[in-house]
Scaffold this active site. Structure first.
Site, short mmCIF file in Angstrom:
data_model
loop_
_atom_site.label_atom_id
_atom_site.label_comp_id
_atom_site.label_asym_id
_atom_site.label_seq_id
_atom_site.Cartn_x
_atom_site.Cartn_y
_atom_site.Cartn_z
N VAL A 123 0.84 -1.20 0.00
CA VAL A 123 0.00 0.00 0.00
C VAL A 123 0.87 1.25 0.00
O VAL A 123 1.92 1.27 0.64
CB VAL A 123 -0.90 0.02 1.27
CG1 VAL A 123 -1.72 1.29 1.36
CG2 VAL A 123 -1.80 -1.19 1.30
N CYS A 124 0.41 2.30 -0.69
CA CYS A 124 1.03 3.63 -0.60
C CYS A 124 -0.08 4.67 -0.70
O CYS A 124 -1.24 4.37 -0.47
CB CYS A 124 2.11 3.83 -1.66
SG CYS A 124 1.48 3.98 -3.34
N ARG A 125 0.27 5.88 -1.05
CA ARG A 125 -0.73 6.96 -1.12
C ARG A 125 -1.69 6.75 -2.29
O ARG A 125 -2.90 6.83 -2.13
CB ARG A 125 -0.03 8.31 -1.23
CG ARG A 125 -0.98 9.48 -1.30
CD ARG A 125 -0.21 10.81 -1.38
NE ARG A 125 -1.09 11.88 -1.74
CZ ARG A 125 -1.36 12.25 -3.00
NH1 ARG A 125 -0.79 11.63 -4.01
NH2 ARG A 125 -2.20 13.22 -3.24
N MET A 141 -4.10 4.73 -0.43
CA MET A 141 -4.85 5.29 0.69
C MET A 141 -5.84 6.37 0.24
O MET A 141 -6.81 6.64 0.95
CB MET A 141 -3.90 5.85 1.75
CG MET A 141 -3.11 4.77 2.49
SD MET A 141 -4.14 3.57 3.37
CE MET A 141 -4.77 4.58 4.71
#
Length: 94
Positions: free
Chosen positions: A58-60, A86
């Site tokens: 997961v990242c932004r 996110m």
């Protein structure tokens, strides 16, 4: 590269999530139970990961997690990129 949407990740029970955002970003909000390994440190922390587990990365927004997913795939890990990151996450946050 395998991918999942945030909605698909949200319904999993006890997923192994690695958040590759920077520490400051994770301090604002993170998926409960996820571990933070910033992308720039990932290659130095590979020995901390278990090749028998599947990880959701997961990242932004999905870009850094895609790079991390490719890196880990090349090292023989089972990984899935959470597309949308996110910014698209609607589940619980810590």
């Amino acid at each position: 590269m395998k991918t999942m949407t945030p909605e698909e990740v949200a319904i999993l029970s006890h997923p192994n999530i690695i958040d590759v955002r920077e520490v400051e970003e994770v301090e604002e909000a993170k998926i409960p139970g996820s571990i933070n390994i910033p992308l720039g440190l990932l290659e130095f922390r590979i020995q901390d990961l278990d090749k028998t587990k599947e990880y959701i990365i997961v990242c932004r927004s999905g870009g850094r997690s895609a790079r991390a997913t490719k890196l880990l795939e090349m090292q023989g890990f089972k990984v899935i990129n959470m597309v949308g990151g996110m910014l698209e996450w609607k589940g619980d946050i810590a």
